[in-house]
Design an enzyme around this catalytic site. Structure first.
Site, PDB file in Angstrom:
ATOM      1  N   TYR A 142       9.813  -9.011   3.673  1.00  0.00           N
ATOM      2  CA  TYR A 142       9.258 -10.347   3.890  1.00  0.00           C
ATOM      3  C   TYR A 142      10.134 -11.446   3.283  1.00  0.00           C
ATOM      4  CZ  TYR A 142       4.883  -8.123   5.387  1.00  0.00           C
ATOM      5  OH  TYR A 142       3.942  -7.389   6.044  1.00  0.00           O
ATOM      6  N   LYS A 189       9.036   5.914   1.600  1.00  0.00           N
ATOM      7  CA  LYS A 189       9.570   6.625   2.762  1.00  0.00           C
ATOM      8  C   LYS A 189      10.980   7.090   2.388  1.00  0.00           C
ATOM      9  CE  LYS A 189       9.046   8.016   7.060  1.00  0.00           C
ATOM     10  NZ  LYS A 189       8.132   9.144   7.359  1.00  0.00           N
ATOM     11  N   ASP A 221       3.461   7.467   5.660  1.00  0.00           N
ATOM     12  CA  ASP A 221       2.701   7.942   6.809  1.00  0.00           C
ATOM     13  C   ASP A 221       1.663   8.977   6.402  1.00  0.00           C
ATOM     14  OD1 ASP A 221       5.023   9.306   6.151  1.00  0.00           O
ATOM     15  OD2 ASP A 221       5.374  10.083   8.157  1.00  0.00           O
ATOM     16  N   ASP A 245       1.047  -4.037   2.555  1.00  0.00           N
ATOM     17  CA  ASP A 245       0.335  -4.945   3.451  1.00  0.00           C
ATOM     18  C   ASP A 245      -0.502  -4.149   4.451  1.00  0.00           C
ATOM     19  OD1 ASP A 245      -0.519  -7.161   4.810  1.00  0.00           O
ATOM     20  OD2 ASP A 245       1.452  -7.768   5.533  1.00  0.00           O
ATOM     21  N   ASP A 249      -4.994  -3.025   4.078  1.00  0.00           N
ATOM     22  CA  ASP A 249      -5.953  -3.385   5.124  1.00  0.00           C
ATOM     23  C   ASP A 249      -6.665  -2.149   5.655  1.00  0.00           C
ATOM     24  OD1 ASP A 249      -5.509  -6.055   4.913  1.00  0.00           O
ATOM     25  OD2 ASP A 249      -4.738  -6.350   6.930  1.00  0.00           O
TER      26      ASP A 249
END
Length: 351
Positions: A142, A189, A221, A245, A249
């Site tokens: 970001y 990851k 994942d 992020d 959620d």
């Protein structure tokens, strides 16, 4: 205690839910003999409309000179639906995080006994869930270099992390784990990404300083899958900005409603407290939005000042409102649906 709190209502339902949190905080202040000086300021689409900037210098000055920030929500469809917009509400949020140094986003996910059957997960899968994500907030993709090439036909966003950024976030994770069940999961990851390998090796090097904490390492994942299988197996999870992020959620709906989950963004000298839901512009001005996430964010604010009795008083009255059905339409399910302001009034009157 005297507290100077920056009050950033923002957009959409932000002002309505913030009003209820203020009601509750003012009653708590009276009950426990504190003084709160609220310092309102503009941000998001409201600030763009007023001054053309989603995070004006005046707002930053108010935030930087306050003891904490209580924040509503930002976002508006006229910007969401316009990819070419040069100035966007979210730019203000990113700039605020960066300028205030809000590097650690704390996102708890827990269950409410009276709402356990409203979760999309089966009771036996989610019962007892009480986990918290620490998401790195000022680095990663970001904030990395980005742009377009080939006459706009190729786009790139760069994910960059420094060891110090990882250490700073991981330290908060280890410290939080020590206060809970002494379990920490680093989400990355590392089988693909170099930044994830930096995360993993940095956290591994810190393990010796926290011998009482059991540390595990999982690919993002796999965590995304296990969050909907057995979320109660997790306690404290740390991860980078983009992964956090998305995963937070996902975790937020375990409780049965995004309108219930609070959060904090922690900096070196100041912290910000906000509900995890968005601005929900469709409900703006209708007095129907669920204010409980914002009220519980205010409880986290009191926790941040080690005013734990005050924070617990808020959590107790929220649980009482849920068990007695004093809820907005998103939770009513055929029962009486109370207005946003009515829920706030009820909470304040029962503290």
């Amino acid at each position: 205690m005297k507290l100077n709190i920056a009050l950033l209502a923002g957009d959409g339902i932000g002002p309505e839910v913030i009003d209820q949190a203020v009601k509750v905080c003012n009653v708590i202040a009276t009950k426990f003999n504190h003084e709160i000086n609220w310092r309102p300021a503009l941000t998001g689409a409201a600030a763009i409309d007023a001054v053309g900037d989603p995070y004006p210098d005046e707002t930053h000055e108010i935030c930087a000179t306050s003891d904490a920030v209580l924040f509503g929500a930002i976002g508006h469809p006229k910007y969401d639906n316009d990819p070419s917009a040069k100035v966007r509400p979210e730019q203000g949020l990113l700039r605020m995080r960066q300028k205030l140094g809000l590097f650690a986003n704390v996102r708890p996910t827990f269950t409410f006994p009276s709402l356990i059957d409203k979760s999309p997960l089966k009771r036996e899968r989610m019962e007892g869930t009480d986990l918290v994500f620490l998401r790195e907030l000022t680095g990663g993709i970001y904030f990395g270099k980005r742009g377009r090439e080939d006459n706009g036909d190729t786009a790139f966003d760069t994910c960059t992390y420094t060891r110090k950024e990882v250490q700073r976030l991981a330290k908060k994770g280890f410290e939080m784990a020590l206060k809970r069940s002494k379990r920490l999961c680093c989400v990355d990851k590392a089988n693909v990404l170099e930044t994830s390998r930096l995360w993993r090796e940095t956290v591994q090097a810190m393990e010796k300083d926290y011998p009482d904490v059991e540390v595990s390492y999982e690919f993002v994942d796999a965590v995304a899958m296990r969050l909907v299988q057995w979320p109660s197996e997790y306690d404290v999870l740390i991860t980078e900005n983009l992964f956090g992020d998305i995963l937070t959620d996902e975790a937020s709906v375990i409780s049965g409603s995004m309108g219930l989950m609070p959060s904090a963004s922690i900096g070196e000298s100041i912290s910000l407290y906000e509900p995890i839901h968005g601005s929900y512009p469709q409900a703006a001005g209708k007095d129907i939005a669920n204010p409980l996430a914002t009220v519980l964010s205010a409880a986290m604010l009191f926790d941040g000042f080690e005013l734990n009795d005050e924070a617990e008083a808020i959590r107790e009255v929220v649980n009482k409102s849920l068990s007695e059905g004093i809820v907005t339409e998103d939770l009513a399910e055929g029962g009486k649906a109370y207005k946003t302001s009515e829920v706030g009034d009820w909470l304040a009157s029962h503290i």
